[in-house]
Design an enzyme around this catalytic site. Structure first.
Site, PDB file in Angstrom:
ATOM      1  N   HIS A 214      -3.942 -22.135  43.740  1.00 41.05           N
ATOM      2  CA  HIS A 214      -4.586 -20.941  43.186  1.00 41.05           C
ATOM      3  C   HIS A 214      -6.102 -21.001  43.293  1.00 41.05           C
ATOM      4  O   HIS A 214      -6.767 -19.990  43.215  1.00 41.05           O
ATOM      5  CB  HIS A 214      -4.233 -20.822  41.691  1.00 41.05           C
TER       6      HIS A 214
ATOM      7  N   LYS B 124       9.155 -14.831  35.377  1.00 40.82           N
ATOM      8  CA  LYS B 124       7.912 -14.132  35.738  1.00 40.82           C
ATOM      9  C   LYS B 124       7.597 -14.443  37.196  1.00 40.82           C
ATOM     10  O   LYS B 124       7.137 -13.582  37.945  1.00 40.82           O
ATOM     11  CB  LYS B 124       6.778 -14.571  34.808  1.00 40.82           C
TER      12      LYS B 124
ATOM     13  N   GLU C  63      -2.339  -9.825  41.838  1.00 39.33           N
ATOM     14  CA  GLU C  63      -2.432 -11.272  41.582  1.00 39.33           C
ATOM     15  C   GLU C  63      -2.601 -12.060  42.887  1.00 39.33           C
ATOM     16  O   GLU C  63      -1.774 -11.938  43.798  1.00 39.33           O
ATOM     17  CB  GLU C  63      -1.179 -11.749  40.832  1.00 39.33           C
TER      18      GLU C  63
ATOM     19  N   ASP D 283      10.496   2.072  40.422  1.00 37.00           N
ATOM     20  CA  ASP D 283      10.159   1.977  39.000  1.00 37.00           C
ATOM     21  C   ASP D 283      10.120   0.508  38.575  1.00 37.00           C
ATOM     22  O   ASP D 283      11.159  -0.117  38.349  1.00 37.00           O
ATOM     23  CB  ASP D 283      11.226   2.767  38.212  1.00 37.00           C
TER      24      ASP D 283
HETATM   25  P1  NAD Z   1      15.720  12.041  41.725  1.00 32.44           P
HETATM   26  O1  NAD Z   1      16.509  12.824  40.758  1.00 32.44           O
HETATM   27  O2  NAD Z   1      14.324  12.453  41.994  1.00 32.44           O
HETATM   28  O3  NAD Z   1      16.491  11.945  43.112  1.00 32.44           O
HETATM   29  C1  NAD Z   1      17.825  11.626  43.221  1.00 32.44           C
HETATM   30  C2  NAD Z   1      18.603  12.762  43.837  1.00 32.44           C
HETATM   31  O4  NAD Z   1      18.345  12.847  45.225  1.00 32.44           O
HETATM   32  C3  NAD Z   1      20.085  12.583  43.725  1.00 32.44           C
HETATM   33  O5  NAD Z   1      20.528  12.981  42.457  1.00 32.44           O
HETATM   34  C4  NAD Z   1      20.610  13.453  44.863  1.00 32.44           C
HETATM   35  O6  NAD Z   1      20.800  14.760  44.422  1.00 32.44           O
HETATM   36  C5  NAD Z   1      19.455  13.460  45.866  1.00 32.44           C
HETATM   37  N1  NAD Z   1      19.745  12.699  47.118  1.00 32.44           N
HETATM   38  C6  NAD Z   1      19.377  13.052  48.364  1.00 32.44           C
HETATM   39  N2  NAD Z   1      19.753  12.152  49.275  1.00 32.44           N
HETATM   40  C7  NAD Z   1      20.385  11.167  48.611  1.00 32.44           C
HETATM   41  C8  NAD Z   1      20.995   9.913  49.002  1.00 32.44           C
HETATM   42  N3  NAD Z   1      21.033   9.504  50.276  1.00 32.44           N
HETATM   43  N4  NAD Z   1      21.518   9.122  48.038  1.00 32.44           N
HETATM   44  C9  NAD Z   1      21.477   9.501  46.753  1.00 32.44           C
HETATM   45  N5  NAD Z   1      20.926  10.666  46.317  1.00 32.44           N
HETATM   46  C10 NAD Z   1      20.376  11.498  47.241  1.00 32.44           C
HETATM   47  O7  NAD Z   1      15.594  10.517  41.323  1.00 32.44           O
HETATM   48  P2  NAD Z   1      16.561   9.474  40.623  1.00 32.44           P
HETATM   49  O8  NAD Z   1      16.737   8.344  41.581  1.00 32.44           O
HETATM   50  O9  NAD Z   1      17.765  10.105  40.026  1.00 32.44           O
HETATM   51  O10 NAD Z   1      15.633   8.981  39.413  1.00 32.44           O
HETATM   52  C11 NAD Z   1      14.574   8.068  39.616  1.00 32.44           C
HETATM   53  C12 NAD Z   1      13.386   8.435  38.736  1.00 32.44           C
HETATM   54  O11 NAD Z   1      13.785   8.480  37.369  1.00 32.44           O
HETATM   55  C13 NAD Z   1      12.308   7.396  38.817  1.00 32.44           C
HETATM   56  O12 NAD Z   1      11.074   8.068  38.976  1.00 32.44           O
HETATM   57  C14 NAD Z   1      12.352   6.726  37.440  1.00 32.44           C
HETATM   58  O13 NAD Z   1      11.080   6.247  37.099  1.00 32.44           O
HETATM   59  C15 NAD Z   1      12.792   7.853  36.564  1.00 32.44           C
HETATM   60  N6  NAD Z   1      13.393   7.534  35.251  1.00 32.44           N
HETATM   61  C16 NAD Z   1      13.741   6.280  34.868  1.00 32.44           C
HETATM   62  C17 NAD Z   1      14.312   6.058  33.632  1.00 32.44           C
HETATM   63  C18 NAD Z   1      14.731   4.658  33.255  1.00 32.44           C
HETATM   64  O14 NAD Z   1      14.751   3.779  34.106  1.00 32.44           O
HETATM   65  N7  NAD Z   1      15.067   4.383  32.003  1.00 32.44           N
HETATM   66  C19 NAD Z   1      14.533   7.135  32.773  1.00 32.44           C
HETATM   67  C20 NAD Z   1      14.190   8.415  33.200  1.00 32.44           C
HETATM   68  C21 NAD Z   1      13.630   8.630  34.440  1.00 32.44           C
END
Ligand code: NAD
Length: 436
Positions: A387, A273, A95, A289
């Site tokens: 705009h 928004k 945008e 996300d």
């Molecule tokens: P992830 O599981 O890929 O990574 C997180 C992991 O990284 C932690 O569990 C930990 O084991 C590790 N880690 C390493 N260094 C860390 C630090 N300094 N602090 C914390 N953890 C550390 O990702 P995530 O963050 O658990 O999940 C994010 C993903 O899930 C996004 O891609 C999102 O789109 C997706 N997702 C979102 C939803 C929703 O929002 N409803 C549902 C399902 C999946």
């Protein structure tokens, strides 16, 4: 009456979208199949194949059935002073005017200290839905009695998170009434540190679920995080001096606009928004996300039973404008696409942050800046004036202008005060006629 298929839709109606094994094809094969289906030419296919800074093999790994990538411009928001530190903030958005709005808002309070921010801990909530218990009150207490065991089970799921100082922090069990009867909803509250944490807490919820069913004799269905991350809030505050804004009338206009959005959901949706124009662009640039942040923001905006505005503006005793924003901001530095996408990594490096909380605080300041800029424009000239320059360029390109023609057509549109598609076409025809 239903509309009949037309154009490409009519042609597509004769083809089958049932393509067995599409996911097993190479990207090039998928593009060929897609081209045959949608009637794409060689140029179109070549454009899809240009994945730019996202290497093709990575593109394939990130999502299913990948055929290409969608480049979105990244602009840099300048002039930002946040908690005494100067920041350049990358924003990915399609945008026009969004980046300029933040730069202007930040320029107007830079000399007076810029933005002040804070944030809660990075606490995420995961829900476990229990049904089919005849004694929901008893079931609730049975779950609460197992708090220590629950902490153990959750923490055992993610030793890396625990090593980083995160893990289980709290348990809450609610009984909600639903059309299927009472449900016992357990909330595990997990400190996810520098991760957004969805995967981390979902794994914990899934591991815990059979235990909850065992302790209560009920049946467990959903086990997933809540995007209403109301224990993971970022806050930003800023003062804009009346003098810098053009006087007390501008302050009064912005305050009136803010009160309008507090009182009316139709206005609040557009007001929010505006906030998300800024926040969403930062979230996307860093590979976080966007949907999770949007869902959380809007649910938080409705937390008191009526959808209302997130950013608020008031006048202080000195007659200056005070803006505040508080919203859930579950963004991470690790996990998801943040560490995988090369451009996202670069954007995080530009931000120069050391923790996810620090990043959330910057994004919140950007949301506030964006909201301020929108309200200032609305309360004074209206947003169309600002705009129009970029909009005129878009219209010029839509009319077919290329190269130097774009600026020439856009300039003529703006000068005429009539930024319209038909004028763009006429001006382009006039220009080309002159050149011929
Ligand atoms: P992830 O599981 O890929 O990574 C997180 C992991 O990284 C932690 O569990 C930990 O084991 C590790 N880690 C390493 N260094 C860390 C630090 N300094 N602090 C914390 N953890 C550390 O990702 P995530 O963050 O658990 O999940 C994010 C993903 O899930 C996004 O891609 C999102 O789109 C997706 N997702 C979102 C939803 C929703 O929002 N409803 C549902 C399902 C999946």
């Amino acid at each position: 009456m239903e509309e009949a298929p037309h154009g490409a839709g009519a042609a597509n109606a004769r083809r089958s979208a049932r393509i067995p094994g599409f996911h097993r094809m190479s990207m090039a094969e998928r593009r060929a199949a897609l081209a045959a289906f949608a009637g794409l030419g060689d140029d179109d296919v070549a454009r899809l194949a240009e994945t730019g800074a996202l290497p093709a093999d990575l593109t394939e790994r990130m999502i299913e059935n990948a055929v290409g990538a969608m480049p979105v411009p990244i602009g840099i928001a300048t002039n930002l002073r946040i908690d005494g530190i100067d920041r350049l903030v990358p924003m990915a958005t399609e945008e026009s005017s969004v980046v300029a709005a933040v730069c202007n808002a930040a320029r107007l309070n830079y000399d007076d200290g810029g933005f002040t921010t804070s944030a809660t801990q990075s606490l995420m909530i995961a829900q476990i839905q229990l049904v089919g218990v005849s004694d929901p009150l008893g079931a609730r207490l049975a779950i609460l009695e197992n708090r220590a065991r629950i902490a153990e089970i959750c923490n055992a799921c993610d030793p890396v998170l625990v090593r980083h100082g995160g893990g289980f922090t709290d348990l809450d069990v609610r009984i909600i009434e639903s059309r299927s009867g009472p449900m016992v909803i357990s909330h595990i509250i997990i400190d996810t540190r520098d991760a957004m944490g969805a995967n981390a807490v979902n794994t914990m919820a899934e591991t815990l679920a059979p235990h909850i069913a065992g302790w209560t004799g009920g049946r467990v269905y959903l086990r997933i995080l809540s995007n209403l991350a109301d224990r993971r809030l970022a806050r930003a505050r800023a003062v804009w001096r009346a003098q810098a804004l053009g006087g007390p009338d501008v302050v009064a206009g912005i305050v009136q606009a803010s009160h309008f959005a507090e009182a009316d959901p139709y206005r609040a949706a557009t007001h929010n928004k505006g906030v998300m124009n800024g926040v969403g662009a930062c979230v996307l640039a860093t590979g976080n996300d966007t949907r999770a942040i949007e869902a959380g923001a809007h649910a938080y905006a409705a937390r008191n039973g009526r959808y209302a505005s997130l950013a608020r503006f008031e006048e202080n005793a000195a007659g200056d404008l005070v803006g505040t924003l508080e919203m859930p901001l579950a963004v991470g530095l690790v996990g998801g696409a943040t560490r995988v996408h090369p451009v996202a990594r670069l954007c995080v490096a530009i931000l120069g942050v050391e923790s996810a909380r620090e990043m959330a605080r910057i994004f919140c300041a950007i949301g506030l800046a964006q909201s301020f800029a929108a309200l200032k424009a609305l309360a004074t000239d209206g947003i169309q004036k600002g705009h129009m320059g970029l909009h005129a360029q878009n219209l010029a390109m839509m009319a077919g202008a290329v190269g130097a023609e774009i600026d020439a057509v856009a300039g003529a549109l703006v000068a005429s005060g009539s930024v319209r598609m038909d004028r763009a076409e006429a001006e382009l025809a006039r220009l080309r006629g002159k050149g011929a």
